[in-house]
Enzyme design. Structure first.
Site, PDB file in Angstrom:
ATOM      1  N   MET A   1       0.818  -1.201   0.000  1.00  0.00           N
ATOM      2  CA  MET A   1       0.000   0.000   0.000  1.00  0.00           C
ATOM      3  C   MET A   1       0.853   1.253   0.000  1.00  0.00           C
ATOM      4  SD  MET A   1      -3.162  -1.150   0.422  1.00  0.00           S
ATOM      5  CE  MET A   1      -3.641  -2.861   0.461  1.00  0.00           C
ATOM      6  N   PRO A   2       1.822   1.349  -0.868  1.00  0.00           N
ATOM      7  CA  PRO A   2       2.632   2.569  -0.760  1.00  0.00           C
ATOM      8  C   PRO A   2       1.965   3.758  -1.453  1.00  0.00           C
ATOM      9  CG  PRO A   2       3.814   0.771  -1.884  1.00  0.00           C
ATOM     10  CD  PRO A   2       2.366   0.421  -1.853  1.00  0.00           C
ATOM     11  N   TYR A   3       2.313   4.918  -0.967  1.00  0.00           N
ATOM     12  CA  TYR A   3       1.927   6.174  -1.606  1.00  0.00           C
ATOM     13  C   TYR A   3       3.195   7.013  -1.728  1.00  0.00           C
ATOM     14  CZ  TYR A   3       0.157  10.911  -2.118  1.00  0.00           C
ATOM     15  OH  TYR A   3      -0.048  12.191  -2.568  1.00  0.00           O
TER      16      TYR A   3
END
Lengths: 67, 67, 67, 67, 67, 67
Positions: A1-3
Site C-alpha cells: 500500500m505505498p503512496y
C-alpha cells in the site's frame, strides 16, 4: 500500500518523463518491498520555480545566476 | 486541531462537490473526535490524471483503456 | 483514486476512532465523488502536541492553560 | 536537511512575499537549529479559496460574509 | 531540486530496504530528469497498519483476513 | 489560513527549539502576509536519519563519514 509523492520544479517536465517517473517508482517498490502495483499510488507535483526555495532564495533567481 | 488533505484526480470535481467534501470531513472529525470546527482545516488538491499513477501507469492511459 | 491524509494531535485517539475516521472518510468519497473504495487510501498521522503549533505556541502549552 | 512546506490561500500573494517567506523560513532554521541553507528547501503551495475549508465551509464563502 | 516522500506500511521494512529505496529513487530522478543527487531529498514515512485505510477498513484488519 | 509543515532530522531537536520554530514561523506569516495567528497551524515532523536520503544515501551514513 505505498503512496509516493514526487515534487519537482516546473522546468519543462514532459509527459513522457512523468510516465517514466511513475513506472520507475512503482517498479522500485515492487522490487525492494514486493508491493502490489495495483495499490501503489504515485502523485507528481510540479512546483513553479518562484515557489521553491533553497539557500534562502527563490529557485527562479538561482537559475538566472547560473545561466 | 485537525488538518486534512484530500487529493483527488482532476476529473470534473465541481464546486458543490468540494463544498460537500469540506462539510462532510469536518462533521466526521466533530462526530468521531469531538474536534472544534473552528480549528479543523481541510485542503483539497486536484491532481491532473497525467500526474497520478497506479499500476505503474498514468491514470490518463488507464482511463482511456476503460472507456 | 483519492488519497486522504488526516493529521490529528496525540490526545488519546483510540483504535476504534481511527477505524471510524477511515470508514467515514471513504464513505464520504464514495457518496460525493462516486470513488471506488478499493482505490481510496486514508492515512492518519498522530502528531505529539509538542510538535503542533497554533497562535504561535505549542499545543501542549495551550492545553495546560485551558485546564 | 530541513524541508518546509507552506500552504497559503490564493489571495494575492506577491512574488516579493514569496521571496520573504523563503528567506525568513530558511533564516529561522539556520538560527534555531544551525541548519545549512544549502540543504534547506522551502516549497510554497498557493491553494484556491474554493479548496480550503475551515468551520466546515469553503473559505470563499467565509470571505464573502466577512466583507 | 526534487523532494520525494515515500509512505509505506510498518510491515517489517529493514534498514537495507530503506537504503535501496533512497538509492533507487535518487537514481531514477537522475536518469529521467537529469537532477543533481546533491539536491535530491527522499523522506520515508513508515505508517502503522492501524493508521492506513483502504476499502474503508484499517489495513490491520485486512491483513488478518488475508492470513 | 496558513498551514506549515516542517520536516527536520531526528538529531537532538529540543522542546525549546520546537517552541522557537513554531513562534518564528507564525510571526513570519503575520509579518509577511498579515495572517491571523489564531488560524496559523505549524506541524513539525522529526524524521529518523535512516529515513532521510540525500546524494542517494541515508543521512545516517553521511553523518558517520562527516565525523
Amino acid at each position: 500500500m505505498p503512496y509516493v509523492n514526487i515534487k519537482v520544479t516546473d522546468e519543462g517536465v514532459t509527459n513522457e518523463q512523468k510516465r517514466q517517473l511513475i513506472e520507475g517508482t512503482t517498479q522500485l517498490l515492487v522490487n525492494v518491498l514486493n508491493k502490489d502495483p495495483a495499490t501503489t499510488h504515485v502523485v507528481i507535483d510540479v512546483v513553479p520555480t518562484d515557489n521553491w526555495g533553497v539557500f534562502g532564495q527563490q529557485l527562479t533567481k538561482i537559475r538566472k545566476r547560473q545561466t
